[in-house]
Write an enzyme that holds these catalytic residues in place. Sequence first.
Site, PDB file in Angstrom:
ATOM      1  CG  LEU A  49      -2.151  -0.856   1.221  1.00  0.00           C
ATOM      2  CD1 LEU A  49      -2.822  -0.845   2.588  1.00  0.00           C
ATOM      3  CD2 LEU A  49      -3.138  -0.409   0.148  1.00  0.00           C
ATOM      4  CG  ASP A  50       0.987   4.026  -3.276  1.00  0.00           C
ATOM      5  OD1 ASP A  50       1.964   3.287  -3.481  1.00  0.00           O
ATOM      6  OD2 ASP A  50       0.223   4.427  -4.174  1.00  0.00           O
ATOM      7  N   PRO A  51       2.163   5.007   0.924  1.00  0.00           N
ATOM      8  CG  PRO A  51       4.248   6.021   1.215  1.00  0.00           C
ATOM      9  CD  PRO A  51       3.395   5.328   0.183  1.00  0.00           C
ATOM     10  NE  ARG A 183       0.288   5.783  -6.740  1.00  0.00           N
ATOM     11  CZ  ARG A 183       1.567   5.685  -7.059  1.00  0.00           C
ATOM     12  NH1 ARG A 183       2.265   6.768  -7.368  1.00  0.00           N
ATOM     13  NH2 ARG A 183       2.169   4.516  -7.075  1.00  0.00           N
TER      14      ARG A 183
END
Length: 313
Positions: A49-51, A183
Amino acid sequence: MGRRRKKRSAEQLDGLLVLNKPSGPTSADCLNDIKHQLKQFKIGHAGTLDPMASGVLLVMLGNATKLAPYLSGATKTYAGTLKLGMTTDTLDIQGEVVSEAEVTATAEDVEREILFWKELTEQEVPAYSAAKHEGKPLYALARAGEEVPVKIKPIVISHVEVLDVNMPEASFRVSCSAGTYIRSLVHSLGIRMGCGAVLTSLNREQSEPFGLDGAHDLADVLEHPATLPDKVIPIRDTLPHWPRFQLTEPLSGLVKNGAWLPVNDEPGEPLAGRLGDQAMLLDQDGEPMALVEAKLQDGKPKWAILRGLWGQG
């Protein structure tokens, strides 16, 4: 001389921890906290998971790290928000603004373009991502100012719904194949609408078959180390959608020696299945033995060993 095997810590557990990752730290940060604070030195995760993103992060402990390929490939479900009228270098709100534009689209236009995601079969991998080129993460190339190669990957979007549109923002829910970049979905929408768009929040609600309803907050995991064993799902229960077959002691011995067992073609019987089926084998005591898949051997269907699970990790 061979590499010396590290000694297993007394606190090391074997199983799956369904973590509710907070927004902010990286997935690796979360694992490092668990690793060092709770002495879980053999640890991994399925699906970064992205930050900025929060939600379900599957954390594999000990021998369960062997399950990574089988847990990582599951369908993921996300709820997110986007904002029209801008683009950034990271394709989300945390990046550097690259362009801004007036938003002239209607709410109906936005809803139509969100639903169009289900028609997409491929996407461009973001420059700021952990995907690799010649062994280097793309984000490392981007941060160093080097040219980032364009990578296209296939995706499957199985479900899309619009939750709310309040221009210039919108919220949505999407179910997709593993490795899909939300994204990039938002960025592609912004391109089609001619004004740009960025992802502003993201929450992974499910990494099939595990959801937020069974996830544990990172703070709770770290603050109550004595309860960690109660939070960890045993290996035998980590693939609940796979059939499980308990073997006799002689058959367990054959599997440990690498033997492929015959597939039973009688539904409901032990070792029953069809070509392509996958299952978990348990030994005579109910402990995980191996992951197997029904394949042909000498013209006959056999349970081929995908991954041995016996012994400590």
